[in-house]
Design a protein around this motif. Structure first.
Motif, PDB file in Angstrom:
ATOM      1  N   THR A   1      -7.437  46.858  31.628  1.00  0.00           N
ATOM      2  CA  THR A   1      -7.594  45.468  31.885  1.00  0.00           C
ATOM      3  C   THR A   1      -7.025  44.837  30.687  1.00  0.00           C
ATOM      4  N   GLY A   2      -6.400  45.113  29.610  1.00  0.00           N
ATOM      5  CA  GLY A   2      -6.108  44.488  28.454  1.00  0.00           C
ATOM      6  C   GLY A   2      -7.063  44.937  27.419  1.00  0.00           C
ATOM      7  N   GLY A   3      -6.886  44.642  26.235  1.00  0.00           N
ATOM      8  CA  GLY A   3      -7.573  45.423  25.086  1.00  0.00           C
ATOM      9  C   GLY A   3      -7.086  46.469  24.676  1.00  0.00           C
ATOM     10  N   MET A   4      -7.956  47.135  23.855  1.00  0.00           N
ATOM     11  CA  MET A   4      -7.744  48.179  23.171  1.00  0.00           C
ATOM     12  C   MET A   4      -7.755  49.678  24.046  1.00  0.00           C
ATOM     13  N   ASP A   5      -8.739  49.912  24.930  1.00  0.00           N
ATOM     14  CA  ASP A   5      -8.743  51.045  25.603  1.00  0.00           C
ATOM     15  C   ASP A   5      -8.915  50.777  27.121  1.00  0.00           C
ATOM     16  N   ASP A   6      -8.976  52.137  27.877  1.00  0.00           N
ATOM     17  CA  ASP A   6      -9.189  51.926  29.018  1.00  0.00           C
ATOM     18  C   ASP A   6     -10.665  51.705  29.360  1.00  0.00           C
ATOM     19  N   ARG A   7     -11.025  51.209  30.514  1.00  0.00           N
ATOM     20  CA  ARG A   7     -12.425  50.957  30.736  1.00  0.00           C
ATOM     21  C   ARG A   7     -12.960  51.953  31.933  1.00  0.00           C
ATOM     22  N   ASP A   8     -14.071  52.267  32.262  1.00  0.00           N
ATOM     23  CA  ASP A   8     -14.569  53.149  33.141  1.00  0.00           C
ATOM     24  C   ASP A   8     -15.256  52.439  34.287  1.00  0.00           C
ATOM     25  N   PHE A   9     -14.815  52.731  35.315  1.00  0.00           N
ATOM     26  CA  PHE A   9     -15.358  51.792  36.463  1.00  0.00           C
ATOM     27  C   PHE A   9     -15.722  52.826  37.709  1.00  0.00           C
ATOM     28  N   TRP A  10     -16.713  52.311  38.603  1.00  0.00           N
ATOM     29  CA  TRP A  10     -17.421  53.150  39.666  1.00  0.00           C
ATOM     30  C   TRP A  10     -17.350  52.203  40.580  1.00  0.00           C
ATOM     31  N   GLY A  11     -17.332  53.047  41.925  1.00  0.00           N
ATOM     32  CA  GLY A  11     -17.567  52.138  43.117  1.00  0.00           C
ATOM     33  C   GLY A  11     -19.149  52.345  43.430  1.00  0.00           C
ATOM     34  N   GLN A  12     -19.337  51.821  44.560  1.00  0.00           N
ATOM     35  CA  GLN A  12     -20.838  51.681  45.057  1.00  0.00           C
ATOM     36  C   GLN A  12     -21.125  52.766  45.725  1.00  0.00           C
ATOM     37  N   GLY A  13     -20.242  53.856  46.107  1.00  0.00           N
ATOM     38  CA  GLY A  13     -20.859  54.949  46.680  1.00  0.00           C
ATOM     39  C   GLY A  13     -20.756  54.763  48.391  1.00  0.00           C
ATOM     40  N   THR A  14     -20.214  56.326  48.894  1.00  0.00           N
ATOM     41  CA  THR A  14     -20.321  56.190  50.327  1.00  0.00           C
ATOM     42  C   THR A  14     -21.154  57.501  50.793  1.00  0.00           C
ATOM     43  N   GLN A  15     -21.795  57.432  51.680  1.00  0.00           N
ATOM     44  CA  GLN A  15     -22.745  58.374  52.073  1.00  0.00           C
ATOM     45  C   GLN A  15     -21.821  59.652  53.072  1.00  0.00           C
ATOM     46  N   VAL A  16     -22.020  60.851  52.824  1.00  0.00           N
ATOM     47  CA  VAL A  16     -21.523  61.755  53.378  1.00  0.00           C
ATOM     48  C   VAL A  16     -22.646  62.790  54.078  1.00  0.00           C
ATOM     49  N   THR A  17     -22.882  62.776  55.113  1.00  0.00           N
ATOM     50  CA  THR A  17     -23.984  63.766  55.866  1.00  0.00           C
ATOM     51  C   THR A  17     -23.241  64.905  56.749  1.00  0.00           C
TER      52      THR A  17
ATOM     53  N   GLU B   1     -15.096  52.130  48.101  1.00  0.00           N
ATOM     54  CA  GLU B   1     -15.146  53.490  48.795  1.00  0.00           C
ATOM     55  C   GLU B   1     -15.341  53.198  50.301  1.00  0.00           C
ATOM     56  N   SER B   2     -14.802  53.839  51.114  1.00  0.00           N
ATOM     57  CA  SER B   2     -15.032  53.953  52.659  1.00  0.00           C
ATOM     58  C   SER B   2     -14.592  55.314  53.211  1.00  0.00           C
ATOM     59  N   GLY B   3     -15.133  55.511  54.354  1.00  0.00           N
ATOM     60  CA  GLY B   3     -14.629  56.783  55.322  1.00  0.00           C
ATOM     61  C   GLY B   3     -15.903  57.753  55.538  1.00  0.00           C
ATOM     62  N   GLY B   4     -17.171  57.679  54.751  1.00  0.00           N
ATOM     63  CA  GLY B   4     -18.043  58.351  54.761  1.00  0.00           C
ATOM     64  C   GLY B   4     -18.718  58.254  56.114  1.00  0.00           C
ATOM     65  N   GLY B   5     -19.741  59.189  56.427  1.00  0.00           N
ATOM     66  CA  GLY B   5     -20.312  59.289  57.688  1.00  0.00           C
ATOM     67  C   GLY B   5     -21.123  60.645  57.933  1.00  0.00           C
ATOM     68  N   LEU B   6     -21.581  60.583  59.297  1.00  0.00           N
ATOM     69  CA  LEU B   6     -22.275  61.848  59.787  1.00  0.00           C
ATOM     70  C   LEU B   6     -21.256  62.822  60.440  1.00  0.00           C
ATOM     71  N   VAL B   7     -20.980  64.069  60.179  1.00  0.00           N
ATOM     72  CA  VAL B   7     -20.189  64.934  60.735  1.00  0.00           C
ATOM     73  C   VAL B   7     -21.001  66.493  60.944  1.00  0.00           C
TER      74      VAL B   7
END
Length: 120
Positions: A101-117, A6-12
């Motif tokens: 990614t191959g195999g039987m099912d979709d897998r669940d992935f998460w990003g590291q997070g971006t702070q929005v203030t 992720e990108s684009g977070g910040g203070l606003v």
């Protein structure tokens, strides 16, 4: 190996706008549903908006009409345009994707997070 970045977070200031981006990369055969979630201090992670592989978009009531989720021409890229931001939107925003990614099912992935203030 699959990464979501992720990108684009910040203070606003309240009433302002931010645009978040999420890029999925790695050993991806197919990207399914994607979504944005957020977690404020002391609270549970909550859904912000999701998009299905068929491009149906769903929004949380708290952001509907202010936030817009979209995908780029590269279907591995997702955006969240956030307008009319409020202090209660302050949180870490996470990207989520269901990826085959191959195999039987979709897998669940998460990003590291971006702070929005959002300041009042």
């Amino acid at each position: 190996q699959v990464r979501l970045v992720e990108s684009g977070g910040g203070l606003v200031q309240a009433g302002g706008s931010l645009r978040l981006s999420c890029v999925a990369s790695g050993s991806i055969l197919r990207v399914g549903a994607m979504g944005w979630y957020r977690q404020a201090p002391g609270k549970q992670r909550e859904l912000v908006a999701t998009i299905t592989s068929g491009n149906f978009v769903n929004y949380a009531d708290s952001v509907r009409g202010r936030f817009t989720l979209s995908k780029g021409n590269n279907k591995n890229v997702m955006y969240l345009q956030m307008n009319s931001l409020k202090p209660e939107d302050t949180a870490v925003y996470y990207c989520n994707a269901q990826i085959w990614t191959g195999g039987m099912d979709d897998r669940d992935f998460w990003g590291q997070g971006t702070q929005v203030t959002v300041s009042s």
